[in-house]
Scaffold this active site. Sequence first.
Site, PDB file in Angstrom:
ATOM      1  N   GLU A 141      54.181  50.223  33.775  1.00  0.00           N
ATOM      2  CA  GLU A 141      54.648  51.264  34.686  1.00  0.00           C
ATOM      3  C   GLU A 141      54.094  51.110  36.093  1.00  0.00           C
ATOM      4  O   GLU A 141      54.743  51.494  37.070  1.00  0.00           O
ATOM      5  CB  GLU A 141      54.282  52.650  34.126  1.00  0.00           C
ATOM      6  CG  GLU A 141      54.974  53.002  32.811  1.00  0.00           C
ATOM      7  CD  GLU A 141      54.317  52.383  31.577  1.00  0.00           C
ATOM      8  OE1 GLU A 141      53.257  51.733  31.725  1.00  0.00           O
ATOM      9  OE2 GLU A 141      54.861  52.542  30.469  1.00  0.00           O
ATOM     10  N   HIS A 151      29.960  43.673  53.022  1.00  0.00           N
ATOM     11  CA  HIS A 151      31.299  44.234  52.795  1.00  0.00           C
ATOM     12  C   HIS A 151      31.410  45.579  53.506  1.00  0.00           C
ATOM     13  O   HIS A 151      30.539  46.434  53.394  1.00  0.00           O
ATOM     14  CB  HIS A 151      31.584  44.428  51.296  1.00  0.00           C
ATOM     15  CG  HIS A 151      32.932  45.020  51.037  1.00  0.00           C
ATOM     16  ND1 HIS A 151      34.048  44.240  50.794  1.00  0.00           N
ATOM     17  CD2 HIS A 151      33.376  46.309  51.023  1.00  0.00           C
ATOM     18  CE1 HIS A 151      35.090  45.027  50.630  1.00  0.00           C
ATOM     19  NE2 HIS A 151      34.716  46.281  50.760  1.00  0.00           N
ATOM     20  N   PHE A 191      54.361  58.991  30.806  1.00  0.00           N
ATOM     21  CA  PHE A 191      53.972  57.632  31.173  1.00  0.00           C
ATOM     22  C   PHE A 191      54.089  57.376  32.671  1.00  0.00           C
ATOM     23  O   PHE A 191      53.602  56.351  33.170  1.00  0.00           O
ATOM     24  CB  PHE A 191      54.742  56.609  30.349  1.00  0.00           C
ATOM     25  CG  PHE A 191      54.570  56.827  28.861  1.00  0.00           C
ATOM     26  CD1 PHE A 191      53.353  57.286  28.368  1.00  0.00           C
ATOM     27  CD2 PHE A 191      55.604  56.621  27.973  1.00  0.00           C
ATOM     28  CE1 PHE A 191      53.174  57.515  27.004  1.00  0.00           C
ATOM     29  CE2 PHE A 191      55.434  56.844  26.605  1.00  0.00           C
ATOM     30  CZ  PHE A 191      54.218  57.294  26.121  1.00  0.00           C
ATOM     31  N   LYS A 233      33.433  34.583  52.485  1.00  0.00           N
ATOM     32  CA  LYS A 233      33.465  35.853  53.208  1.00  0.00           C
ATOM     33  C   LYS A 233      32.622  35.679  54.473  1.00  0.00           C
ATOM     34  O   LYS A 233      31.543  35.088  54.428  1.00  0.00           O
ATOM     35  CB  LYS A 233      32.892  36.949  52.309  1.00  0.00           C
ATOM     36  CG  LYS A 233      33.338  38.346  52.665  1.00  0.00           C
ATOM     37  CD  LYS A 233      33.170  39.278  51.468  1.00  0.00           C
ATOM     38  CE  LYS A 233      33.537  40.710  51.813  1.00  0.00           C
ATOM     39  NZ  LYS A 233      33.611  41.545  50.603  1.00  0.00           N
TER      40      LYS A 233
END
Lengths: 619, 619
Positions: A359, A253, A384, A239
């Site tokens: 899903e 970050h 769901f 990073k």
Amino acid sequence: MEQFKELREKANLLRKWSLISTTEAESGHPTSCLSAADVTAVLFDKYFTYDLAKPLNLYNDRFVLSKGHASPLLYALFGMAGAYPLEELKTLRKLGSRFEGHPVPSFIYAEAATGSLGQGLSVGAALALIARRENLPYKTYVLTGDGELAEGQIWEAANFSSYHKLDNLIALLDINRLAQSQETMFGHDIEKYISRFQAFGFEVRAIDGHNFSEIDSAFDLAVKNNTGKPFAIIAKTFKGKGISFLENKDGWHGKVLKKDELQKALTELGNVDDSLHFHLKKPSPAKLQESISVNTTVKMSFEKNKDYATREIFGQVLAKMGEKNKNIYTLDGDVKNSTFTEDFQKAWPDRFVECYIAEQNMVSVAAGLSRLGKIPFVATFAAFLTRAADQIRMARVSEANIKFVGSHVGVSIGEDGPSQMGLEDIAMFGAIPGTIILQPADAVSAAKLVPLMALHQGFAYMRTLRSKTHLLYENEEEFQIGGSKILQQSRDDQLTVAATGITVFEAMKAAEELKREGINVRVVDCYSINPIDEVTLKKCLQETRKKILITVEDHFIHGGLGDFAAAITGINKQVEKMAVTKISQSGTKDQLLDDAGISAAHIINRVKELVRSAQSVFA
Amino acid sequence: MEQFKELREKANLLRKWSLISTTEAESGHPTSCLSAADVTAVLFDKYFTYDLAKPLNLYNDRFVLSKGHASPLLYALFGMAGAYPLEELKTLRKLGSRFEGHPVPSFIYAEAATGSLGQGLSVGAALALIARRENLPYKTYVLTGDGELAEGQIWEAANFSSYHKLDNLIALLDINRLAQSQETMFGHDIEKYISRFQAFGFEVRAIDGHNFSEIDSAFDLAVKNNTGKPFAIIAKTFKGKGISFLENKDGWHGKVLKKDELQKALTELGNVDDSLHFHLKKPSPAKLQESISVNTTVKMSFEKNKDYATREIFGQVLAKMGEKNKNIYTLDGDVKNSTFTEDFQKAWPDRFVECYIAEQNMVSVAAGLSRLGKIPFVATFAAFLTRAADQIRMARVSEANIKFVGSHVGVSIGEDGPSQMGLEDIAMFGAIPGTIILQPADAVSAAKLVPLMALHQGFAYMRTLRSKTHLLYENEEEFQIGGSKILQQSRDDQLTVAATGITVFEAMKAAEELKREGINVRVVDCYSINPIDEVTLKKCLQETRKKILITVEDHFIHGGLGDFAAAITGINKQVEKMAVTKISQSGTKDQLLDDAGISAAHIINRVKELVRSAQSVFA
């Protein structure tokens, strides 16, 4: 002379503009861009085939930025490819700019809106699947971070990709060790990623993500990959790579450089030539998805004395529509024999996508299919669909054209109990701007409304019922989005009962009984929940004695039909919501409707209370 | 004489009652019970330690039925252990029975409500984590199906379990090949499961799930496991095992036997002795979770001219509460430096659970912690709580006592754009019965409301703001669930503006400007969104000239504060909702509030429109 000198400079130009744009914006995630600059520079410099003039050219390679917070890198990549001057990146995150904090459709090269992590691999898998099924030559590249590999959806997508043998899909994993608040679960323990992706059926190549030779040979392998397995390039990176005071440092970050820090950083990068470009290979010929302007009308007729489940009719209509419209795809989460999408599968197996019990991936795959002009129908139990609430939210930000169908709504499903009951689905879809919500109560209205969903451009959701219901309408009856039907009325109606789905039948039963007792009520079938039929409901309010509208629905009381009805403005009204207010249980349909307080008996009582009370608040 | 004869007969007794009860109920999933009967018979016969009189005894082993549709098996297991007569299983799925279609808390031996697949391993991991952290000796067993292993949450839980070195957790994977609508993705390719679980850090033992000797030796290994790795027993089984016409046959998922088929099946099982019992080892001593009746009041005071972010105050208060209440746990999804749960982590690392970027697992872990008396606070960006909507739904069915905190709500977060904006969270939590929803607008109210969340038994949700805000209240001000504060009023108020969170400041600005123009409006801070303060809002409606209530909120227009306000009955009123009606974008906080139509300027315009219009609909 170094072999990769120019490439290194191009990567540094990506770094330069990632830094400049975020400092200019005073927010953003520059260090997350820097770690992936080298890998993506090689991709765009040598491998990426793309027609900038036609982002939807079906011969274009596809690049999905799953780690959406690295958007400045994405913007710099396409800028260096010639899509716009890099200077324009100074508008990053400013109102009206196409360069938003995270990619959205106003940036036309984004395959999907990202920024909620862990969704990009699913989108990429959909794009790769289309290439497989339609024999298109393009490759799909997905750049993920390492933090987001903790999201379960990644592994749903990994299973999906290997199961469907998507060896045209190339995942670029930017393992830069540091997530937002601390080191990731595995840090730089690259073996952890290798073993996981191998176990999930990927061909894997682990590299030093800052070594151009290793990067190049990994891409070389990846584009030639014909193992039947999707390919993962696992890049160990740092990073903040390239800037000494950022590189591999915690605490950076989502932080941008101050002006003086930026100067220092640019000095470190050295004299980077702003005129460096990526010369993308342009695919020829161009091919666009065929338009969808076809007739989706489906002729069906039903027998008067027979009962039908709206979920069954949905399946039949969907299968018939598949014949006329080749862009319709259907996605299933292993409940196709309950939602009746199995009818579509039987008729059009090439456009049926079995997603198994996953899903989240299913919804993001649908978003990917929509990107290339497909009309995906996503069907599972309404309960769901909540599993994919975040993916649905993000698909809407992507402006995806998805049709959702949730079966087994409400307590009326009976014995299976609360875990299987869809009771918050109207609230979920209702909150999402511009989502059509339909709930046909009988076979005729179901058959007429499914094609309207397909024709509607944008999100549409249909609730279907588990149990069979009587016909309410003649085969010739017409329906429309935003419509409703008055099922019972007289010149002397006391008030109006607006119901939807299963409760329409309870309302009718109640009205008949009340009539016998001398109380007339009007009954409306609100088959269109959003938009609700304001005109008709206002008329009902005006024409009935009390200005009372009772809404009855097999849904939790907040966020359902009742709230859409209550939001009608510009008229005197009292809206009384009858809906489910507690967690239900196992029992028969009729027991549970009664237990929930939305049965005919409860409607009768409520009407009597309201009619008998000395006067309504408006009387 | 066969070594496992009695065990085999006990397993067949489980089969017998799984079949009888579902036939009696005329619905259910008998074949899903039959595949797991042998494995669970061995567990209960020889390994499971449990005090039936005290399900919450902290020395009890734990059994989580992740494949909730196999509930008859669960009921038969505890029946054979002596909890109730097996005959009672004939009430399965009937109204009022403790034996619901899928396990719910009325079955007191269920560790969690299940039935939405893929959640049980997370719950089990939470139970195992408590044992680790509190040095308790029990084992946690989780029975999963194979279909549900496609759910990404399984892999989030797998990472979580191995990362936290939960070698007291034993996953029993019932690989019976057949899911609902077809064969699973991997069928009986057991190697696929072995490699995946090994890669995710499990100690794995693959067995024939119908061979008692193999089952027994797997358990023997599992209970002795001290490798630092969670243990997975991967059992190759057959759906419908034991009955010739069901075994390994497709098309029998969720189907029950007709009476004559049942007779045939029972004949095949042979003479099974109904008096066979599991003699559970009882743990001694008994230990229950300590009660939580402690004072959670936290003294804090704030400086008048300083601005504070409510998310920061939340973090500080939570950390302070942790001192007084040792049952408070805090769960993070790698955003602890944004939600400020890092303050809690610093103070109470032993009760902080880092879940990384895996929100689904985080919420189900919280449900598991709640089961054993903990008070889990789950905090992430409000937008990312939608990632766990289904887990939240199921945790509510479990009657879990969870406190949710969603930061970065609304368009007011600014530059990061729509992917990060929580704009549907009130709709989501509002639909769930009995969920408290709070949104403090300043530091004082935040500090006073966080402890009230902890004291409330059940679901509570708090929205916190990204940006810092001015103090609205004196340090001594008191707040309550269901309360509100009138911030501005006069004897001549035209109407009322009810705001919440960031829009309170917009409403105040608007009111001041309107006052200068001679229009008085009342301003209410609805810090309690659910329950909403009906008494105060009714009073405002009565006391203002027009019977108009304008609600202003940084949330999508459906399912938010406005709908709670509109649901107030028994009074003349016109509710005008001001809220977000489109997908937002990047920009500054003030630009986006204005763009969304919820800024002071928009409030001013709306008030003027309503006041100037010839008359309100009630005037």
